[in-house]
Design an enzyme around this catalytic site. Structure first.
Site, PDB file in Angstrom:
ATOM      1  N   HIS A   1     -12.878  26.710 -69.290  1.00  0.00           N
ATOM      2  CA  HIS A   1     -13.198  26.855 -67.865  1.00  0.00           C
ATOM      3  C   HIS A   1     -14.714  26.659 -67.737  1.00  0.00           C
ATOM      4  O   HIS A   1     -15.468  26.980 -68.663  1.00  0.00           O
ATOM      5  CB  HIS A   1     -12.815  28.280 -67.470  1.00  0.00           C
TER       6      HIS A   1
ATOM      7  N   ASP B   1     -13.120  34.066 -74.197  1.00  0.00           N
ATOM      8  CA  ASP B   1     -12.779  34.107 -72.775  1.00  0.00           C
ATOM      9  C   ASP B   1     -11.330  34.590 -72.692  1.00  0.00           C
ATOM     10  O   ASP B   1     -10.401  33.833 -72.950  1.00  0.00           O
ATOM     11  CB  ASP B   1     -12.945  32.721 -72.154  1.00  0.00           C
TER      12      ASP B   1
ATOM     13  N   LYS C   1      -7.556  39.134 -61.901  1.00  0.00           N
ATOM     14  CA  LYS C   1      -6.430  38.377 -62.475  1.00  0.00           C
ATOM     15  C   LYS C   1      -5.436  39.300 -63.156  1.00  0.00           C
ATOM     16  O   LYS C   1      -4.394  38.867 -63.637  1.00  0.00           O
ATOM     17  CB  LYS C   1      -6.945  37.357 -63.497  1.00  0.00           C
TER      18      LYS C   1
ATOM     19  N   CYS D   1     -11.524  24.232 -62.256  1.00  0.00           N
ATOM     20  CA  CYS D   1     -12.782  24.560 -62.961  1.00  0.00           C
ATOM     21  C   CYS D   1     -12.743  24.140 -64.420  1.00  0.00           C
ATOM     22  O   CYS D   1     -13.289  24.832 -65.290  1.00  0.00           O
ATOM     23  CB  CYS D   1     -13.114  26.048 -62.854  1.00  0.00           C
TER      24      CYS D   1
HETATM   25  N1  PMP Z   1     -12.165  31.699 -67.574  1.00  0.00           N
HETATM   26  C1  PMP Z   1     -10.909  31.400 -67.268  1.00  0.00           C
HETATM   27  C2  PMP Z   1      -9.988  30.874 -68.319  1.00  0.00           C
HETATM   28  C3  PMP Z   1     -10.468  31.562 -65.945  1.00  0.00           C
HETATM   29  O1  PMP Z   1      -9.201  31.251 -65.636  1.00  0.00           O
HETATM   30  C4  PMP Z   1     -11.361  32.055 -64.968  1.00  0.00           C
HETATM   31  C5  PMP Z   1     -10.930  32.222 -63.531  1.00  0.00           C
HETATM   32  N2  PMP Z   1     -10.328  31.077 -62.980  1.00  0.00           N
HETATM   33  C6  PMP Z   1     -12.663  32.366 -65.358  1.00  0.00           C
HETATM   34  C7  PMP Z   1     -13.029  32.187 -66.662  1.00  0.00           C
HETATM   35  C8  PMP Z   1     -13.681  32.897 -64.396  1.00  0.00           C
HETATM   36  O2  PMP Z   1     -13.295  34.124 -63.904  1.00  0.00           O
HETATM   37  P1  PMP Z   1     -14.017  34.753 -62.609  1.00  0.00           P
HETATM   38  O3  PMP Z   1     -14.056  33.644 -61.601  1.00  0.00           O
HETATM   39  O4  PMP Z   1     -13.111  35.854 -62.214  1.00  0.00           O
HETATM   40  O5  PMP Z   1     -15.359  35.199 -63.029  1.00  0.00           O
END
Ligand code: PMP
Length: 423
Positions: A136, A213, A239, A378
């Site tokens: 991400h 992560d 999440k 992302c």
């Molecule tokens: N890493 C992963 C694998 C994610 O799915 C996400 C959220 N889409 C994030 C990082 C970032 O998380 P946040 O936007 O809640 O900081």
């Protein structure tokens, strides 16, 4: 989950009862972006504000004591949930903030902050920060920025044709110059679960820090951070059935103790004079300012909710949902991006409908009351790896039913006909 158990779980989520698009029942298949919230979490946050609201750690009154107890109790609950010690859990605003915290602490160490203990974290030109092609943006950009600040170079582990991180090349890609290895536990695009052990083994061999992560794994799989043996891990509250605005940085105690702070100010100091200051031990050293107390308390309730359902039961139900979702691979003109076997992957299924733009797919599904996500999620480099710009993504949680997935498959089957695409 039995039908009765699933019905009971669904009844815990008020939002699932609502309708969308002129009275259609909501089919929510976007839990990888954010999960819905059970009543237990909503109640915990409201109860905190109604009965215990106070600033933590400093008040001389009963309310402040009770608020501190609730706040620290939530930290202990979350620590237990991920197999960590309570002092290893730093509250952040989310996973993005948690990863940035590590990156900025390392650059502060590079600038000489943190004294002798932090010197081992300093990066120099020629050092390597290893990421992966599956990340991400939250686990890419902070490392590019750290590299730019320190002269280090970003390298990466590639993914195979199923989108799995290729761990067969760890010995070659993670070199003696590697100082950090940052990688995802599970992809938010392909759903692939990473084989953590070979990466941690190699990182240790070369003395690199590991940063996991765990955004997508912690809400959906049993996760024991001590057992995984990573140095740091990041995940988001929203999440995992918790509120927005709160997340976690896990750090091994001795590392947190040696790292300099990043955000500075109140609540993290021991002594402040007009010229210099000394800092508290972790986790407080990394939690400057007034904390997100209500959100942390509610995240504690979320961890408790997931723990009571049981992460093994949750993972088993979601494996069934993954199998149901993956049946779309049999529809004409649908290409699943990621592993097509439901084992060793999450119920996160990204796909391309040949001849139809992902945004059009999303709109047709939305007209039927089905919520999916479209775009690059992302993860532009991962999409580029597969020669595509965007995908549509359906993702499940413990409250997802086979009926939800059937409705999705049925609508999806009609998409290409709607756009007049012929085989
Ligand atoms: N890493 C992963 C694998 C994610 O799915 C996400 C959220 N889409 C994030 C990082 C970032 O998380 P946040 O936007 O809640 O900081």
């Amino acid at each position: 989950l039995s039908a009765r158990e699933l019905a009971a779980v669904r009844a815990d989520f008020p939002l699932l009862e609502r309708t969308v698009r002129q009275g259609r029942p909501l089919v929510y298949l976007d839990s990888a972006a954010t999960s819905q919230k059970p009543t237990a979490v909503l109640d915990a946050e409201q109860d905190f504000y109604e009965r215990r609201n106070a600033a933590v750690h400093r008040g001389a009154h009963q309310l402040a004591e009770e608020a501190t107890e609730a706040f620290e109790g939530a930290r202990a609950e979350v620590a237990r949930f991920v197999g960590a010690d309570v002092g290893e859990i730093v509250w952040t605003s989310g996973a993005t903030a948690a990863i940035n915290l590590v990156a900025y602490a390392l650059s502060n160490a590079t600038l000489g902050r943190g004294g002798a203990a932090a010197q081992r974290f300093a990066l120099a030109p020629g050092d390597e920060i290893v990421i992966t092609e599956a990340e991400h943006h939250a686990n890419i950009v902070p490392w590019q920025e750290l590299a730019a600040r320190t002269g280090a170079t970003v390298t990466y582990l590639p993914v195979d044709d199923e989108g799995r991180i290729d761990t067969s090349v760890v010995d070659r890609v993670i070199t003696e110059r590697a100082r950090v290895v940052a990688f995802t536990h599970a992809s938010n695009v392909t759903g692939a679960i990473t084989d953590v052990a070979p990466i941690v083994r190699r990182a240790r061999e070369v003395g690199a820090l590991t940063v996991l992560d765990a955004c997508q794994s912690v809400p959906h799989l049993p996760v024991d951070l001590h057992e995984l043996g990573v140095d740091f891990a990041a995940f988001s509250g929203h999440k995992m059935m918790g509120p927005t605005g709160v997340g976690v940085l896990y750090g091994r105690r001795e590392l947190l103790e040696a790292l300099p702070p990043v955000t500075t100010g109140g609540s993290m100091i021991e002594v402040v004079t007009m010229t210099e200051s000394t800092y508290m031990a972790p986790p407080q050293r990394f939690e400057a300012g007034t904390q997100m107390v209500a959100q942390a308390v509610a995240l504690g309730a979320a961890a408790q909710y997931l723990g009571e359902l049981g992460m093994d039961a949750i993972a088993a139900h979601e494996r069934e949902m993954a199998a149901e979702l993956l049946k779309i691979a049999d529809l004409p003109g649908i290409r699943v991006v990621g592993p097509t076997d439901p084992e060793n992957r999450l119920a996160v299924v990204s796909f391309v409908v040949e001849g139809v733009h992902a945004h059009d797919v999303g709109q047709i599904l939305d007209d039927a009351g089905i919520a999916v996500r479209v775009g690059h999620h992302c993860a532009q480099p991962l999409h580029r790896r597969f020669g595509i710009v965007s995908t549509a993504r359906a993702s499940a949680a413990v409250y997802t039913s086979a009926q939800d997935v059937a409705a999705f498959r049925e609508s999806l089957a009609g998409v290409r006909t709607f756009f007049g695409v012929n085989d």
